[in-house]
Design a protein around this motif. Structure first.
Motif, PDB file in Angstrom:
ATOM      1  N   GLY A   3       0.800  -1.217   0.000  1.00 50.54           N
ATOM      2  CA  GLY A   3       0.000   0.000   0.000  1.00 50.54           C
ATOM      3  C   GLY A   3       0.833   1.267   0.000  1.00 50.54           C
ATOM      4  O   GLY A   3       0.480   2.266  -0.626  1.00 50.54           O
ATOM      5  N   GLN A   4       1.950   1.211   0.686  1.00 52.19           N
ATOM      6  CA  GLN A   4       2.813   2.381   0.849  1.00 52.19           C
ATOM      7  C   GLN A   4       3.805   2.540  -0.306  1.00 52.19           C
ATOM      8  O   GLN A   4       4.226   3.646  -0.621  1.00 52.19           O
ATOM      9  N   TYR A   5       4.175   1.429  -0.918  1.00 47.96           N
ATOM     10  CA  TYR A   5       5.199   1.424  -1.967  1.00 47.96           C
ATOM     11  C   TYR A   5       4.702   0.662  -3.189  1.00 47.96           C
ATOM     12  O   TYR A   5       3.803  -0.163  -3.106  1.00 47.96           O
ATOM     13  N   ASP A   6       5.355   0.927  -4.300  1.00 48.57           N
ATOM     14  CA  ASP A   6       5.153   0.143  -5.509  1.00 48.57           C
ATOM     15  C   ASP A   6       6.170  -1.001  -5.431  1.00 48.57           C
ATOM     16  O   ASP A   6       7.371  -0.773  -5.580  1.00 48.57           O
ATOM     17  N   VAL A   7       5.697  -2.204  -5.161  1.00 50.53           N
ATOM     18  CA  VAL A   7       6.580  -3.358  -4.955  1.00 50.53           C
ATOM     19  C   VAL A   7       6.561  -4.235  -6.203  1.00 50.53           C
ATOM     20  O   VAL A   7       5.500  -4.587  -6.710  1.00 50.53           O
ATOM     21  N   GLU A   8       7.754  -4.575  -6.675  1.00 54.84           N
ATOM     22  CA  GLU A   8       7.861  -5.421  -7.857  1.00 54.84           C
ATOM     23  C   GLU A   8       8.897  -6.522  -7.637  1.00 54.84           C
ATOM     24  O   GLU A   8      10.037  -6.246  -7.238  1.00 54.84           O
ATOM     25  N   PHE A   9       8.487  -7.744  -7.911  1.00 52.57           N
ATOM     26  CA  PHE A   9       9.431  -8.855  -7.897  1.00 52.57           C
ATOM     27  C   PHE A   9      10.191  -8.810  -9.216  1.00 52.57           C
ATOM     28  O   PHE A   9       9.590  -8.871 -10.290  1.00 52.57           O
ATOM     29  N   VAL A  10      11.499  -8.682  -9.136  1.00 47.97           N
ATOM     30  CA  VAL A  10      12.348  -8.601 -10.322  1.00 47.97           C
ATOM     31  C   VAL A  10      12.916  -9.996 -10.568  1.00 47.97           C
ATOM     32  O   VAL A  10      13.681 -10.513  -9.751  1.00 47.97           O
ATOM     33  N   GLU A  11      12.513 -10.576 -11.673  1.00 47.21           N
ATOM     34  CA  GLU A  11      12.936 -11.940 -11.976  1.00 47.21           C
ATOM     35  C   GLU A  11      14.387 -11.956 -12.459  1.00 47.21           C
ATOM     36  O   GLU A  11      14.762 -11.170 -13.331  1.00 47.21           O
ATOM     37  N   ILE A  12      15.175 -12.840 -11.862  1.00 51.19           N
ATOM     38  CA  ILE A  12      16.602 -12.895 -12.188  1.00 51.19           C
ATOM     39  C   ILE A  12      17.039 -14.262 -12.722  1.00 51.19           C
ATOM     40  O   ILE A  12      18.184 -14.426 -13.135  1.00 51.19           O
ATOM     41  N   GLY A  13      16.142 -15.212 -12.751  1.00 51.07           N
ATOM     42  CA  GLY A  13      16.498 -16.575 -13.123  1.00 51.07           C
ATOM     43  C   GLY A  13      16.912 -16.761 -14.567  1.00 51.07           C
ATOM     44  O   GLY A  13      17.708 -17.640 -14.874  1.00 51.07           O
ATOM     45  N   ALA A  14      16.402 -15.958 -15.467  1.00 52.55           N
ATOM     46  CA  ALA A  14      16.722 -16.119 -16.880  1.00 52.55           C
ATOM     47  C   ALA A  14      17.885 -15.245 -17.345  1.00 52.55           C
ATOM     48  O   ALA A  14      18.269 -15.301 -18.512  1.00 52.55           O
ATOM     49  N   LEU A  15      18.435 -14.443 -16.426  1.00 50.11           N
ATOM     50  CA  LEU A  15      19.575 -13.609 -16.815  1.00 50.11           C
ATOM     51  C   LEU A  15      20.763 -14.490 -17.194  1.00 50.11           C
ATOM     52  O   LEU A  15      21.094 -15.432 -16.473  1.00 50.11           O
ATOM     53  N   PRO A  16      21.425 -14.168 -18.307  1.00 50.80           N
ATOM     54  CA  PRO A  16      22.654 -14.908 -18.621  1.00 50.80           C
ATOM     55  C   PRO A  16      23.712 -14.619 -17.552  1.00 50.80           C
ATOM     56  O   PRO A  16      23.692 -13.553 -16.928  1.00 50.80           O
ATOM     57  N   TYR A  17      24.609 -15.567 -17.352  1.00 48.10           N
ATOM     58  CA  TYR A  17      25.720 -15.304 -16.436  1.00 48.10           C
ATOM     59  C   TYR A  17      26.509 -14.114 -16.963  1.00 48.10           C
ATOM     60  O   TYR A  17      26.693 -13.956 -18.169  1.00 48.10           O
ATOM     61  N   TYR A  18      26.972 -13.285 -16.008  1.00 51.38           N
ATOM     62  CA  TYR A  18      27.749 -12.132 -16.443  1.00 51.38           C
ATOM     63  C   TYR A  18      29.003 -12.605 -17.150  1.00 51.38           C
ATOM     64  O   TYR A  18      29.746 -13.460 -16.675  1.00 51.38           O
ATOM     65  N   ASN A  19      29.243 -12.020 -18.316  1.00 52.16           N
ATOM     66  CA  ASN A  19      30.406 -12.326 -19.131  1.00 52.16           C
ATOM     67  C   ASN A  19      30.775 -11.016 -19.823  1.00 52.16           C
ATOM     68  O   ASN A  19      29.954 -10.436 -20.540  1.00 52.16           O
ATOM     69  N   GLU A  20      31.965 -10.549 -19.589  1.00 50.88           N
ATOM     70  CA  GLU A  20      32.392  -9.271 -20.157  1.00 50.88           C
ATOM     71  C   GLU A  20      32.314  -9.254 -21.680  1.00 50.88           C
ATOM     72  O   GLU A  20      32.122  -8.201 -22.285  1.00 50.88           O
ATOM     73  N   ASP A  21      32.411 -10.430 -22.308  1.00 50.66           N
ATOM     74  CA  ASP A  21      32.285 -10.483 -23.765  1.00 50.66           C
ATOM     75  C   ASP A  21      30.881 -10.053 -24.213  1.00 50.66           C
ATOM     76  O   ASP A  21      30.705  -9.608 -25.344  1.00 50.66           O
ATOM     77  N   LEU A  22      29.896 -10.200 -23.326  1.00 51.47           N
ATOM     78  CA  LEU A  22      28.516  -9.803 -23.636  1.00 51.47           C
ATOM     79  C   LEU A  22      28.232  -8.363 -23.235  1.00 51.47           C
ATOM     80  O   LEU A  22      27.084  -7.915 -23.300  1.00 51.47           O
ATOM     81  N   ASP A  23      29.270  -7.653 -22.807  1.00 53.72           N
ATOM     82  CA  ASP A  23      29.101  -6.322 -22.238  1.00 53.72           C
ATOM     83  C   ASP A  23      30.121  -5.347 -22.814  1.00 53.72           C
ATOM     84  O   ASP A  23      30.784  -4.619 -22.091  1.00 53.72           O
ATOM     85  N   GLN A  24      30.217  -5.336 -24.129  1.00 55.30           N
ATOM     86  CA  GLN A  24      31.167  -4.462 -24.809  1.00 55.30           C
ATOM     87  C   GLN A  24      30.441  -3.248 -25.381  1.00 55.30           C
ATOM     88  O   GLN A  24      29.300  -3.368 -25.838  1.00 55.30           O
ATOM     89  N   PRO A  25      31.075  -2.069 -25.359  1.00 55.31           N
ATOM     90  CA  PRO A  25      30.433  -0.876 -25.931  1.00 55.31           C
ATOM     91  C   PRO A  25      29.912  -1.156 -27.339  1.00 55.31           C
ATOM     92  O   PRO A  25      30.621  -1.712 -28.171  1.00 55.31           O
ATOM     93  N   GLY A  26      28.650  -0.817 -27.563  1.00 60.32           N
ATOM     94  CA  GLY A  26      28.030  -1.042 -28.859  1.00 60.32           C
ATOM     95  C   GLY A  26      27.530  -2.455 -29.057  1.00 60.32           C
ATOM     96  O   GLY A  26      26.893  -2.753 -30.067  1.00 60.32           O
ATOM     97  N   ASN A  27      27.829  -3.331 -28.126  1.00 63.89           N
ATOM     98  CA  ASN A  27      27.409  -4.736 -28.253  1.00 63.89           C
ATOM     99  C   ASN A  27      27.107  -5.308 -26.869  1.00 63.89           C
ATOM    100  O   ASN A  27      27.777  -6.225 -26.414  1.00 63.89           O
ATOM    101  N   VAL A  28      26.094  -4.731 -26.193  1.00 60.84           N
ATOM    102  CA  VAL A  28      25.717  -5.171 -24.855  1.00 60.84           C
ATOM    103  C   VAL A  28      24.522  -6.103 -24.964  1.00 60.84           C
ATOM    104  O   VAL A  28      23.551  -5.824 -25.683  1.00 60.84           O
ATOM    105  N   CYS A  29      24.591  -7.189 -24.251  1.00 60.73           N
ATOM    106  CA  CYS A  29      23.509  -8.169 -24.211  1.00 60.73           C
ATOM    107  C   CYS A  29      22.186  -7.456 -23.875  1.00 60.73           C
ATOM    108  O   CYS A  29      22.109  -6.723 -22.881  1.00 60.73           O
TER     109      CYS A  29
END
Length: 181
Positions: free
Chosen positions: A32-58
């Motif tokens: 009632g006091q806040y906007d509460v949202e469950f943020v789903e994290i199960g389908a996130l790919p594992y962090y890999n810097e190769d997927l996080d390059q400027p101009g080419n971010v997952c």
């Protein structure tokens, strides 16, 4: 007046997760006091810097970062896996902290549970380490460690222990005060 947004991050990905059930119960006092949202994290790919390059971010990384960026506070619900935190939570923390730390300076709290007697205390302790590094303004008291979680909920996910219910209600009130502080 716009309500502050609380993102709930559940480390257990299991369909009948006790972490999710406990978080659901706590959020019932915050909705009632806040906007509460469950943020789903199960389908996130594992962090890999190769997927996080400027101009080419997952695209999944970008969408998740936008979600975290729009949140005002965080509730982390973690089980204890092998005396540590859930890997899905650690992955989520990593994704939203690379480049720009989107957790920085925002209030947060942890609820932990396990089916054993320790109640997730070691998992919560392990989670505090990266949260401290990421500068989440973590509420330290009251701490929530729910032991014997399998016996705390009925088949519909309802909390059946009155003492635990009262404690979680007090926790929710303390967390709301923490967010506003």
């Amino acid at each position: 007046m716009v309500k502050k947004k609380i993102g709930v991050f559940v480390g257990s990905l299991r369909k009948g997760s006790y972490s999710r059930k406990a978080a659901n119960y706590v959020c019932g006092f915050l909705n009632g006091q806040y906007d509460v949202e469950f943020v789903e994290i199960g389908a996130l790919p594992y962090y890999n810097e190769d997927l996080d390059q400027p101009g080419n971010v997952c695209p999944d990384f970008m969408a998740f970062r936008e979600k975290v960026k729009g949140l005002d506070a965080f509730l982390f619900a973690t089980p204890e896996y092998n005396r540590s935190l859930a890997p899905a939570l650690k992955n989520a923390l990593d994704i939203a902290s690379r480049g720009e730390n989107l957790w920085d300076g925002k209030p947060g709290a942890i609820i932990a549970q396990s089916i054993g007697h320790i109640g997730g205390a070691v998992g919560a302790s392990a989670l505090r380490v990266p949260l401290a590094f990421l500068n989440v303004r973590l509420m330290m008291q009251p701490e929530v460690y729910l032991s014997g979680a399998a016996g705390l909920f009925d088949e519909q996910g309802n909390l059946v222990n009155d003492g635990t219910a009262k404690f979680l209600q007090k926790f929710a009130a303390a967390f709301a005060a923490w967010i506003e502080a």
